[in-house]
Design a protein around this motif. Structure first.
Motif, PDB file in Angstrom:
ATOM      1  N   PRO A 179      90.636  70.321  14.005  1.00  0.00           N
ATOM      2  CA  PRO A 179      91.417  69.096  13.746  1.00  0.00           C
ATOM      3  C   PRO A 179      90.588  67.929  13.228  1.00  0.00           C
ATOM      4  O   PRO A 179      90.930  67.353  12.182  1.00  0.00           O
ATOM      5  CB  PRO A 179      92.058  68.797  15.112  1.00  0.00           C
ATOM      6  CG  PRO A 179      92.148  70.130  15.779  1.00  0.00           C
ATOM      7  CD  PRO A 179      90.914  70.870  15.359  1.00  0.00           C
ATOM      8  N   PRO A 180      89.487  67.529  13.904  1.00  0.00           N
ATOM      9  CA  PRO A 180      88.728  66.388  13.351  1.00  0.00           C
ATOM     10  C   PRO A 180      88.079  66.706  12.013  1.00  0.00           C
ATOM     11  O   PRO A 180      88.006  65.831  11.129  1.00  0.00           O
ATOM     12  CB  PRO A 180      87.674  66.105  14.434  1.00  0.00           C
ATOM     13  CG  PRO A 180      87.565  67.365  15.225  1.00  0.00           C
ATOM     14  CD  PRO A 180      88.923  67.974  15.184  1.00  0.00           C
ATOM     15  N   ALA A 181      87.599  67.935  11.832  1.00  0.00           N
ATOM     16  CA  ALA A 181      86.986  68.298  10.551  1.00  0.00           C
ATOM     17  C   ALA A 181      88.017  68.227   9.425  1.00  0.00           C
ATOM     18  O   ALA A 181      87.717  67.761   8.317  1.00  0.00           O
ATOM     19  CB  ALA A 181      86.391  69.705  10.638  1.00  0.00           C
ATOM     20  N   SER A 182      89.222  68.668   9.706  1.00  0.00           N
ATOM     21  CA  SER A 182      90.276  68.617   8.691  1.00  0.00           C
ATOM     22  C   SER A 182      90.625  67.180   8.333  1.00  0.00           C
ATOM     23  O   SER A 182      90.871  66.850   7.166  1.00  0.00           O
ATOM     24  CB  SER A 182      91.522  69.346   9.194  1.00  0.00           C
ATOM     25  OG  SER A 182      91.236  70.705   9.439  1.00  0.00           O
ATOM     26  N   MET A 183      90.681  66.301   9.328  1.00  0.00           N
ATOM     27  CA  MET A 183      90.987  64.898   9.068  1.00  0.00           C
ATOM     28  C   MET A 183      89.913  64.252   8.196  1.00  0.00           C
ATOM     29  O   MET A 183      90.223  63.471   7.292  1.00  0.00           O
ATOM     30  CB  MET A 183      91.131  64.150  10.392  1.00  0.00           C
ATOM     31  CG  MET A 183      92.328  64.576  11.223  1.00  0.00           C
ATOM     32  SD  MET A 183      93.898  64.249  10.371  1.00  0.00           S
ATOM     33  CE  MET A 183      93.897  62.475  10.354  1.00  0.00           C
ATOM     34  N   VAL A 184      88.650  64.574   8.465  1.00  0.00           N
ATOM     35  CA  VAL A 184      87.560  64.021   7.668  1.00  0.00           C
ATOM     36  C   VAL A 184      87.658  64.509   6.220  1.00  0.00           C
ATOM     37  O   VAL A 184      87.526  63.728   5.260  1.00  0.00           O
ATOM     38  CB  VAL A 184      86.194  64.391   8.282  1.00  0.00           C
ATOM     39  CG1 VAL A 184      85.066  63.996   7.331  1.00  0.00           C
ATOM     40  CG2 VAL A 184      86.018  63.724   9.632  1.00  0.00           C
TER      41      VAL A 184
END
Length: 358
Positions: free
Chosen positions: A14-19
């Motif tokens: 999730p955080p990697a995708s948002m970045v």
């Protein structure tokens, strides 16, 4: 091992995708804008092409007919109550439609769908756009429904009323490299209280056409149009279930929807279809709620509880007064604008066992 892997992915993805999305967003926005400009410049010319519109006497269907008429298309208007289409036919001709064919049919009957598609091909020799506007809403709490026989009819209109015409028209749309244009709704993913069955049917429609898009590849285009609020003032409207050869939804007061959001949504649908857009959204700011539903669904839930929960007592009836409605139209086929809807004696709205719905 699988449990450990999934646990790690839950933390990392999730955080990697948002970045990644944050960095890619400007580029994607530029590409989308460029694509929109190119499609607008090379949009499809609808002059003398054939457009079949189901649910054509509804507020949305009527306005879509007028938009195609302005583009000088040939129209086929389909609805159960044929007499409601005659005025729309004349208006469409005045606006520029080449030829207008009126057909009485029920979109939840497969034989009727085959018939009006066959009649279209026999009369015009081709079919370029199929526009499905069939839709039937409701406004009641699921547990308060008195007569559950309405449930299958809601699915019939909102789901099978799209599938059957598409199935009958698909071979001819392949021949013309045509397009299916679908009237969907934001409720397909936005959970609004008292519209659960409608939302479920619309979600089924979206998933069906998204899957069909990959099956037909580039042979047939598919435009999915989703709308939020497009209704008019319904504070004094009352709805009833009328007995007869078929179940009908009838409105007691005229609701003018021509010059408001319905007309704008119709213009966006037709323009998007001619550009070859995959999705048309009105208004687009509703997409913000999709992010909340995916990443912080609790916030979305709290918001709906605060804004949309009814403070008053529930009404235990199948078709409650429209005064408690959230403003969404319940009619599939509204009376032509400018002509008051005829009224008839009320026929036991909470106990009538419906046979057909549209």
């Amino acid at each position: 091992m699988e449990y450990i892997l999934n646990s790690m992915m839950n933390v990392v993805v999730p955080p990697a995708s948002m970045v990644m999305m944050a960095f890619a967003w400007p580029t994607l926005s530029f590409l989308r804008a460029a694509e929109w400009a190119v499609k607008t410049f090379f949009q499809e010319d609808m002059e003398n092409k054939v457009v079949l519109i189901t649910g054509a006497s509804s507020a949305i269907g009527e306005q879509i007919a007028y938009e195609y008429a302005k583009r000088k298309a040939n129209l086929v208007l389909v609805a159960r109550r044929e007499h409601r289409l005659f005025g729309i036919r004349e208006n469409a001709r005045i606006l520029g439609a080449r030829q207008v064919l009126v057909i009485a049919a029920d979109v939840v009957k497969e034989d009727d769908c085959r018939r009006f598609v066959s009649d279209t091909i026999s009369y015009f020799g081709q079919l370029n756009h199929l526009v499905n506007t069939a839709s039937l809403g409701h406004n009641f709490y699921f547990e308060d429904a008195v007569d559950t026989s309405i449930f299958p009819h809601l699915m019939d209109i909102n789901f099978w009323g799209n599938v059957y015409p598409t199935y009958a028209a698909l071979p001819y749309l392949r021949q013309s490299h045509g397009r299916v244009v679908v009237n969907a709704s934001i409720e397909s993913w936005l959970p609004i209280p008292r519209m659960g069955l409608y939302a479920a049917a619309k979600a089924a429609v979206i998933n069906f056409y998204d899957s069909l898009r990959y099956e037909v590849n580039d042979g047939v285009g598919i435009t999915l149009a989703t709308h939020g609020w497009i209704g008019g003032d319904m504070s004094r409207g009352k709805f009833m279930l009328e007995e007869g050869s078929e179940m009908q939804w009838r409105e007691e007061k005229e609701v003018s929807l021509t010059n408001g959001h319905v007309g704008e949504f119709a213009r966006m649908m037709v323009a998007g279809a001619c550009r070859g857009d995959t999705y048309v959204k009105y208004p687009t700011w509703y997409d913000t709620f999709l992010l909340y539903r995916v990443f912080v669904p609790d916030v979305l839930g709290w918001t709906f509880q605060l804004l949309l929960s009814s403070p008053g007592p529930r009404r235990h009836s199948l078709l409650p007064d429209a005064s408690i409605a959230a403003g969404r139209p319940l009619l599939l086929e509204a009376p032509p604008v400018g002509k008051p809807a005829t009224t008839s004696p009320r026929r036991k709205p909470a106990t009538t066992s419906p046979r057909r719905a549209e």
